[in-house]
Design a protein around this motif. Structure first.
Motif, PDB file in Angstrom:
ATOM      1  N   SER A   1      50.039  41.546  36.343  1.00 25.84           N
ATOM      2  CA  SER A   1      48.705  41.380  35.765  1.00 25.84           C
ATOM      3  C   SER A   1      47.664  41.181  36.856  1.00 25.84           C
ATOM      4  N   MET A   2      47.999  40.370  37.859  1.00 21.92           N
ATOM      5  CA  MET A   2      47.060  40.147  38.952  1.00 21.92           C
ATOM      6  C   MET A   2      46.860  41.428  39.756  1.00 21.92           C
ATOM      7  N   GLY A   3      47.937  42.190  39.955  1.00 19.38           N
ATOM      8  CA  GLY A   3      47.819  43.442  40.695  1.00 19.38           C
ATOM      9  C   GLY A   3      46.887  44.424  40.022  1.00 19.38           C
ATOM     10  N   LEU A   4      47.009  44.530  38.694  1.00 23.11           N
ATOM     11  CA  LEU A   4      46.128  45.436  37.973  1.00 23.11           C
ATOM     12  C   LEU A   4      44.685  44.932  38.007  1.00 23.11           C
ATOM     13  N   LEU A   5      44.503  43.623  37.897  1.00 26.13           N
ATOM     14  CA  LEU A   5      43.149  43.064  37.955  1.00 26.13           C
ATOM     15  C   LEU A   5      42.516  43.268  39.323  1.00 26.13           C
ATOM     16  N   ILE A   6      43.294  43.145  40.385  1.00 23.20           N
ATOM     17  CA  ILE A   6      42.771  43.376  41.734  1.00 23.20           C
ATOM     18  C   ILE A   6      42.229  44.797  41.851  1.00 23.20           C
ATOM     19  N   CYS A   7      42.930  45.734  41.238  1.00 25.10           N
ATOM     20  CA  CYS A   7      42.451  47.115  41.242  1.00 25.10           C
ATOM     21  C   CYS A   7      41.193  47.263  40.394  1.00 25.10           C
ATOM     22  N   LEU A   8      41.260  46.789  39.171  1.00 24.18           N
ATOM     23  CA  LEU A   8      40.183  47.007  38.215  1.00 24.18           C
ATOM     24  C   LEU A   8      38.908  46.258  38.583  1.00 24.18           C
TER      25      LEU A   8
END
Length: 396
Positions: free
Chosen positions: A20-27
């Motif tokens: 979840s954090m990885g996707l948020l870092i991207c988004l």
């Protein structure tokens, strides 16, 4: 894709903190790099039945990166350079989002990372607002790769401009950090030197420069590089960093007194104690809220075992150091940070010796509740840039 019941943040994979954090870092880079939610969602949907499989994570993000990079090359051939630059910016972030979980690094993951660095530079060669200049900072007989983001000329005028040195954290990179609001800082008339310090980005992957405790060594090198450039004012050069950079920047500012201010985007205090506890809990089978796999620690330190990593971390403590800081200091922290407890942020802030210091805690309802405000980067960026603008303006 519905978050945990008591958490207002957008947690795409609610059962997996790291993903979840990885996707948020991207988004979260969308306002400044054009990240497209449809493209991110397509990757997320492809991964719904593979949660926790880091090989699948790498393949899907790389596939999207390849797709968008190819579109950019096609537009570049047609003479549509700005469209190409936009594609390259997005592809860089997709590639690096995918690569960050691979341990050990493979020949392919390293090649993907090298591609991401190359196409970011290709985008930088096209973009004019702000102007991004890839540079090398002389350091210890070699150099550190960096991105010098120039302030907007209309906001600066004819006088030398202020500038911030921006170091990475534990697992981010200069390209990812550009996407954290740096164009907004440039629009305020403040430059930014984003540096892959030892242990980060290109420096650890391609230059065999592991993480060191003495952050003042490379921070001084970055300061002197900027001070030697006529377009910047040596009296208005600050230092900042995020996440583990909450150790890097305060130590640098405490031991390099020429820095005009310091921003810790997320707190640290005793990194050895943090990892001693984490490794003990991991060995008991506990699942922790970590932003990358625990093996990343050994990679960045250049060691082959957890015991060797802990030995190197013995020097990563701020007590007895931050008391020496005298420049204006800002510390940001999320009240719900699952990686670094708020109590440690309070301890660090109380110890800092600066007379002018500000502690901003982001609460659940306002947003920015999580680690380094990954759930609402904009709110953190606005707070930091306004504070820096106030501190570094002439006569402040």
């Amino acid at each position: 894709m519905i978050g945990r019941k008591d958490d207002p943040a957008f947690l795409y994979f609610p059962s997996n903190y790291r993903w979840s954090m990885g996707l948020l870092i991207c988004l979260s880079a969308a306002p400044w790099t054009g990240i497209e939610i449809d493209e991110v969602n397509r990757v997320g949907r492809a991964l719904e039945n593979h949660v926790g499989d880091d090989a699948a994570w790498f393949e899907e993000w790389t596939r999207m990166g390849d797709r968008i990079a190819a579109r950019g090359r096609d537009e570049e051939r047609k003479g549509h350079r700005l469209t190409a630059a936009s594609c390259f910016m997005r592809a860089t972030r997709y590639y690096q989002t995918g690569e960050r979980f691979i341990h050990p690094r493979s020949q392919r993951s390293m090649a993907v990372y090298a591609t991401s660095v190359k196409i970011f530079k290709d985008a930088a060669a096209i973009i004019r607002h702000p102007r991004i200049e890839p540079v090398e900072v002389p350091y210890d007989g070699t150099s550190l790769p960096a991105l010098l983001v120039h302030p907007e000329p209309d906001a600066v005028g004819s006088k030398p401009a202020p500038c911030m040195v921006f170091f990475d954290g534990f697992d981010v990179t200069k390209e990812l950090q550009y996407g954290y609001g740096i164009p907004d800082l440039a629009a305020r008339g403040i430059g930014c030197l984003i540096v892959d310090g030892p242990g980060n980005g290109e420096s650890v992957r391609f230059r065999n420069l592991p993480l060191i405790a003495e952050t003042e060594r490379y921070a001084t090198a970055a300061y002197e590089y900027l001070a030697g450039r006529r377009e910047f004012d040596p009296r208005r050069i600050g230092v900042m960093a995020l996440s583990l950079g909450g150790y890097y920047a305060p130590r640098a500012a405490a031991l390099e007194p020429r820095f005009a201010c310091c921003v810790a985007w997320g707190a640290q205090w005793d990194y050895h104690a943090i990892w001693a506890k984490r490794l003990d809990e991991l060995s008991s089978g506990k699942v922790l809220s970590l932003s990358v796999p625990p093996e990343h620690l050994q990679m960045v330190l250049g060691v082959s075992s957890p015991a060797a990593a802990l030995k190197k971390l013995e020097a990563f403590r701020l007590d007895g150091i931050v008391q020496k800081m005298t420049c204006p200091f800002l510390l940001l922290h999320g009240a719900g940070d699952e990686q670094i407890p708020l109590s440690l942020a309070e301890k660090c802030f109380a110890a800092v010796g600066s007379k002018r210091k500000t502690f901003k805690v982001f609460e659940r309802e306002e947003g920015g509740f999580h680690h380094c405000q990954v759930d609402n980067v904009t709110i953190a960026v606005h707070y930091m840039w306004d504070w820096i603008d106030d501190v570094l303006k002439p006569g402040a």
